[in-house]
Design an enzyme around this catalytic site. Structure first.
Site, PDB file in Angstrom:
ATOM      1  N   ARG A  86     -14.311 -37.616  63.203  1.00  0.00           N
ATOM      2  CA  ARG A  86     -13.844 -36.372  63.829  1.00  0.00           C
ATOM      3  C   ARG A  86     -15.081 -35.611  64.317  1.00  0.00           C
ATOM      4  NH1 ARG A  86      -9.144 -33.085  61.350  1.00  0.00           N
ATOM      5  NH2 ARG A  86      -8.852 -32.721  63.580  1.00  0.00           N
ATOM      6  N   ASP A 234     -14.382 -24.417  62.313  1.00  0.00           N
ATOM      7  CA  ASP A 234     -14.858 -25.804  62.237  1.00  0.00           C
ATOM      8  C   ASP A 234     -16.334 -25.915  62.577  1.00  0.00           C
ATOM      9  OD1 ASP A 234     -11.777 -26.123  62.605  1.00  0.00           O
ATOM     10  OD2 ASP A 234     -12.550 -28.014  61.793  1.00  0.00           O
TER      11      ASP A 234
HETATM   12  O1  MRU Z   1      -7.417 -30.467  62.609  1.00  0.00           O
HETATM   13  P1  MRU Z   1      -7.646 -29.788  61.287  1.00  0.00           P
HETATM   14  O2  MRU Z   1      -6.387 -29.592  60.500  1.00  0.00           O
HETATM   15  O3  MRU Z   1      -8.736 -30.480  60.489  1.00  0.00           O
HETATM   16  O4  MRU Z   1      -8.182 -28.343  61.674  1.00  0.00           O
HETATM   17  C1  MRU Z   1      -8.494 -27.456  60.642  1.00  0.00           C
HETATM   18  C2  MRU Z   1      -8.913 -26.114  61.111  1.00  0.00           C
HETATM   19  O5  MRU Z   1      -9.018 -25.839  62.272  1.00  0.00           O
HETATM   20  C3  MRU Z   1      -9.306 -25.135  60.030  1.00  0.00           C
HETATM   21  O6  MRU Z   1      -9.016 -23.835  60.417  1.00  0.00           O
HETATM   22  C4  MRU Z   1     -10.824 -25.254  59.780  1.00  0.00           C
HETATM   23  O7  MRU Z   1     -11.185 -26.581  59.542  1.00  0.00           O
HETATM   24  C5  MRU Z   1     -11.263 -24.408  58.655  1.00  0.00           C
HETATM   25  S1  MRU Z   1     -10.725 -25.021  57.100  1.00  0.00           S
HETATM   26  C6  MRU Z   1     -11.415 -24.112  55.868  1.00  0.00           C
END
Ligand code: MRU
Length: 347
Positions: A86, A234
């Site tokens: 990712r 992220d």
């Molecule tokens: O695609 P995801 O579910 O991994 O995306 C997660 C998010 O965007 C969260 O808001 C981010 O990772 C912060 S988690 C503490």
């Protein structure tokens, strides 16, 4: 609290987040490759949780190897493999960098000692994440006025971290202080992390939560139903530009239009001090099926063209404050973030 992961030395146990809240199924990963696939397919998701899982994936890949050149080879292979899973969450690369630095430091030791050292670091990343989240909770709760109704997006809770959560960590602490009247959770299309995970987490803890579809936020704000918005992140660039789940940018613009505070909560492991601005943040594009279907059911034409960026970037100008385990940063962000970066490198 429900840990997103549990380390058992010969395996990593993950709650399968794709099936929540309908089913609580636990999946066992015994190899690094299985961990990589679990990250790619969203069995485990959320920036900090991805990083910690990846560190354990590295340990699983080299466990039991007694030949040093082979250990080195397997290590390099799994680090590259996990890097491909990712692209947006900074925590993934941060955790892998920690593992690479550990291997470099332990290189003169015997293979058994190297593996043990790698495992110790992976475990410390997990523990450290919870400590960081609790600090974020404390700092963030100081921003929450009494009787607040808080809007959050996606899931930045215990499931997205080693435990406690970032945005939901702030909500948990503020709720314990009696300041939260209600949380509004956006459903968060296409994968529905808000509807499935945030509602599940908060309801289990007795924190009042109301689910809304993503397109309802502006109207609720205009009706005075929202006091403030808080999300996770992220990746955060040096200037405060923040990548988070797709839809975060729209909420930040709406918050500003309605004169509401918009807060971002994240540990230092989410900050990318190498990037000057959000324009440099790589945005993951996921399968069109996530948009064409809801929970496996088609909702449109089978071949309709779709776009599916998993994240967007909220420019720093829309962010009222950034909450980290180091404290609070206010715009312009460069100076405070530079100080945090220096403190982090000294650790
Ligand atoms: O695609 P995801 O579910 O991994 O995306 C997660 C998010 O965007 C969260 O808001 C981010 O990772 C912060 S988690 C503490």
């Amino acid at each position: 609290m429900w840990p997103s992961l549990e380390w058992k030395r010969d395996k990593l146990i993950l709650i399968d987040q794709r099936l929540l809240p309908a089913e609580e199924v636990y999946l066992e990963c015994r190899t690094g490759e299985e961990v990589a696939q679990a990250i790619e397919t969203l069995v485990i998701r959320g920036a900090p949780a991805i990083g910690i899982a990846a560190a354990y994936g590295v340990v699983l890949a080299v466990r039991g190897i007694r030949d040093k050149p082979l250990l080195q080879e397997r290590f390099e292979w799994i680090v590259n493999r996990l890097r491909q899973t990712r692209p947006t969450a900074r925590n993934l690369f941060w955790a892998l960098e920690r593992m690479v630095a550990t291997l470099r430091k332990l290189a003169p030791l015997a293979p058994e000692e190297i593996v043990q050292g790698l495992e110790e670091v992976a475990c410390s990343l997990e523990k450290e994440d919870i400590t960081r989240n609790k600090k974020i909770g404390e700092y963030g709760a100081s921003l929450i006025p009494a009787s607040s109704t808080v809007l959050t997006h996606c899931n930045a809770g215990a499931l997205a971290t080693a435990g406690y959560g970032t945005a939901l960590g702030v909500i948990r602490t503020a709720f314990a202080q009696g300041k939260i009247k209600r949380v509004y959770a956006t459903e968060t299309r296409p994968v529905l992390q808000g509807a499935r995970l945030t509602c599940w987490e908060l309801a289990k803890e007795g924190i009042p939560v109301t689910l809304i579809t993503d397109n309802m936020a502006g109207w609720l704000m205009s009706q005075g139903k929202i006091s403030l918005v808080i999300t996770g992140a992220d990746r955060i660039a040096r200037n405060g530009d923040t990548a988070n789940k797709i839809g975060t940018y729209s909420l930040a613009v709406l918050a500003q239009a309605h004169h509401l505070p918009f807060y971002v909560a994240a540990p230092l492991s989410t900050f990318d001090f190498n990037l000057g601005s959000g324009q440099e943040i790589p945005i993951e594009e996921r399968s069109p099926l996530e948009v064409r279907e809801v929970r496996g059911q088609p909702i449109t034409l089978a071949d309709i063209p779709v776009e599916n960026p998993a994240f967007d970037v909220t420019p720093a100008t829309y962010i009222t404050a950034i909450i980290s385990d180091r404290g609070l940063a206010y715009p312009p962000y460069e100076e405070t973030l530079a100080q945090w970066s220096k403190q982090e490198t000294k650790r």
